[in-house]
Design a protein around this motif. Structure first.
Motif, PDB file in Angstrom:
ATOM      1  N   VAL A 146     -34.223  12.549   1.843  1.00  0.00           N
ATOM      2  CA  VAL A 146     -33.359  11.725   2.435  1.00  0.00           C
ATOM      3  C   VAL A 146     -33.171  10.589   2.173  1.00  0.00           C
ATOM      4  CG1 VAL A 146     -33.189  10.586   4.300  1.00  0.00           C
ATOM      5  CG2 VAL A 146     -34.989  12.213   4.892  1.00  0.00           C
ATOM      6  N   ARG A 147     -34.027  10.020   0.745  1.00  0.00           N
ATOM      7  CA  ARG A 147     -33.601   8.472   0.664  1.00  0.00           C
ATOM      8  C   ARG A 147     -32.199   8.894  -0.039  1.00  0.00           C
ATOM      9  NH1 ARG A 147     -39.416   7.501  -1.510  1.00  0.00           N
ATOM     10  NH2 ARG A 147     -40.200   5.812  -0.621  1.00  0.00           N
ATOM     11  N   ILE A 178     -29.813   9.034   2.233  1.00  0.00           N
ATOM     12  CA  ILE A 178     -28.733   7.580   2.829  1.00  0.00           C
ATOM     13  C   ILE A 178     -27.870   7.273   2.378  1.00  0.00           C
ATOM     14  CG2 ILE A 178     -30.126   5.407   3.248  1.00  0.00           C
ATOM     15  CD1 ILE A 178     -32.217   6.194   4.080  1.00  0.00           C
ATOM     16  N   ARG A 214     -27.129   7.116   7.506  1.00  0.00           N
ATOM     17  CA  ARG A 214     -27.532   6.674   9.181  1.00  0.00           C
ATOM     18  C   ARG A 214     -26.567   6.374   9.965  1.00  0.00           C
ATOM     19  NH1 ARG A 214     -32.543   4.154   8.011  1.00  0.00           N
ATOM     20  NH2 ARG A 214     -33.552   3.440   6.352  1.00  0.00           N
ATOM     21  N   ARG A 251     -28.410  12.279  11.294  1.00  0.00           N
ATOM     22  CA  ARG A 251     -29.598  11.825  11.081  1.00  0.00           C
ATOM     23  C   ARG A 251     -30.822  12.111  12.043  1.00  0.00           C
ATOM     24  NH1 ARG A 251     -28.707   7.188  15.097  1.00  0.00           N
ATOM     25  NH2 ARG A 251     -26.924   7.570  15.416  1.00  0.00           N
ATOM     26  N   TYR A 298     -35.544  15.324   9.397  1.00  0.00           N
ATOM     27  CA  TYR A 298     -34.644  13.933   8.189  1.00  0.00           C
ATOM     28  C   TYR A 298     -35.043  12.888   9.941  1.00  0.00           C
ATOM     29  CZ  TYR A 298     -32.860  17.102   5.760  1.00  0.00           C
ATOM     30  OH  TYR A 298     -32.703  18.349   4.550  1.00  0.00           O
ATOM     31  N   ALA A 299     -35.180  12.672  10.964  1.00  0.00           N
ATOM     32  CA  ALA A 299     -34.953  11.202  12.538  1.00  0.00           C
ATOM     33  C   ALA A 299     -36.256  10.948  11.197  1.00  0.00           C
ATOM     34  CB  ALA A 299     -34.927  11.529  13.088  1.00  0.00           C
ATOM     35  N   LEU A 353     -36.443   8.883   8.606  1.00  0.00           N
ATOM     36  CA  LEU A 353     -35.739   7.733   8.176  1.00  0.00           C
ATOM     37  C   LEU A 353     -36.527   6.867   9.279  1.00  0.00           C
ATOM     38  CD1 LEU A 353     -32.058   8.721   9.200  1.00  0.00           C
ATOM     39  CD2 LEU A 353     -32.847   7.684   7.188  1.00  0.00           C
ATOM     40  N   LEU A 377     -39.059   5.452   6.905  1.00  0.00           N
ATOM     41  CA  LEU A 377     -38.557   4.301   6.025  1.00  0.00           C
ATOM     42  C   LEU A 377     -38.325   3.211   6.247  1.00  0.00           C
ATOM     43  CD1 LEU A 377     -36.416   7.425   3.722  1.00  0.00           C
ATOM     44  CD2 LEU A 377     -38.531   6.159   3.179  1.00  0.00           C
ATOM     45  N   ASP A 378     -37.882   3.143   7.520  1.00  0.00           N
ATOM     46  CA  ASP A 378     -37.895   2.137   8.786  1.00  0.00           C
ATOM     47  C   ASP A 378     -39.369   1.425   8.818  1.00  0.00           C
ATOM     48  OD1 ASP A 378     -35.061   2.450   7.946  1.00  0.00           O
ATOM     49  OD2 ASP A 378     -34.987   3.226   9.977  1.00  0.00           O
TER      50      ASP A 378
END
Length: 310
Positions: free
Chosen positions: A223-224, A227, A232, A238, A243-244, A247, A250-251
């Motif tokens: 996923v990184r 991005i 995104r 996304r 994956y969602a 993300l 990571l947020d």
């Protein structure tokens, strides 16, 4: 069976039941080529989280409709229908057997039932997409419930993109969204549709193992990397299960263990939807993914179909 004497076979059903392995076995025995019908496997670079078979594990069998989109592209059922139909026709023209495999429900129906999609209107679509972006899925769901209660009851209230499409179709046609769905009849090309399932507890265990393997096998790193390629900004990529959730991790919306748990829960919910959808189709011949010599069972179904007068 088509005029060429070739009968395609579709291997469908819930996630993690063993469809990919069965499709490979069938393609080997039949002299076939595989056509993917998993929407998220269309995306280049989305490998770990979609359980996409690595090239080295494809046994030299040609695969189609894998890695054909960038994560910034919006997946389209209509575009898939056109491209996959051309693949199936080309495979049969080469004298090979198309083995269609995956569990994306609307994609299966679009390909095997020649779904005639209603027209789109960018102005109408943009208006409802603005409502989704500015007011959220609850507002779109409320609008759909008012315009078409039956559609609102059948579409997941979190599936903003599909609700927008339903509102667009209802506004353009003046008819309920369901009116645009195809009528189930003889599958295109006389395709034999085989559904693979497993006992619920066993399938739950397989889903849990697969989810754990994804997170230990590099899903976060994947996923990184995606991005950097615009994940995104993607509309559909996304939102894919796994994956969602990564993300969100990571947020800093929640920790990694929660991301894994949400992925597991999301997958189980999706499996229930797949089962409900495919079980409604009387054309599907169901087999147990845990049965011994499963390819032989499926080949017997295919032979019986080919002996049946058309």
């Amino acid at each position: 069976m088509t005029d060429s004497g070739i009968t395609p076979i579709a291997v469908v059903g819930p996630t993690a039941t063993g469809k990919s392995d069965l499709a490979l076995d069938l393609a080997e025995r039949l002299g076939g080529e595989i056509v993917n019908i998993d929407a998220m496997q269309l995306y280049r670079g989305m490998d770990v989280g979609t359980a996409k078979l690595p090239l080295a594990q494809r046994r030299g069998i040609p695969h189609h409709q894998l890695d054909v989109l960038e994560v910034t592209d919006t997946a389209s059922v209509a575009a898939y229908q056109a491209a996959a139909s051309a693949d199936v026709a080309a495979i049969m023209a080469r004298g090979q057997v198309p083995v269609i495999v995956g569990g994306s429900m609307m994609y299966v129906q679009s390909l095997l039932d020649q779904w005639d999609f209603p027209a789109t209107d960018p102005v109408v679509r943009a208006r409802w997409e603005a409502v989704l972006a500015e007011q959220g899925v609850a507002a779109v769901h409320a609008a759909l419930h008012k315009a078409d209660p039956a559609a609102a009851a059948t579409i997941l209230p979190t599936d903003g993109r599909r609700m927008v499409r339903a509102l667009e179709v209802v506004e353009l046609t003046g008819l309920p969204f369901a009116a645009s769905a195809p009528t189930i009849g003889q599958p295109r090309w006389g395709t034999v549709i085989v559904g693979v399932d497993r006992e619920t507890a066993a399938l739950d265990a397989r889903i849990e193992q697969r989810t754990a393997a994804m997170f230990t096998g590099g899903l976060v790193e994947e996923v990184r990397g995606l991005i950097e390629h615009g994940l995104r900004e993607g509309v559909t990529a996304r939102r894919a299960i796994g994956y969602a959730q990564v993300l969100a991790y990571l947020d800093n919306e929640y920790d990694l263990s929660h991301a894994r748990e949400r992925t597991l829960i999301g997958t189980r919910r999706y499996v229930r939807r797949q089962r409900s959808w495919f079980r409604r189709d009387p054309r599907v011949r169901w087999v147990d993914g845990a049965a011994p010599d499963l390819p032989a069972t499926v080949l017997a179904l295919l032979e019986a179909k080919e002996r049946t007068p058309q």
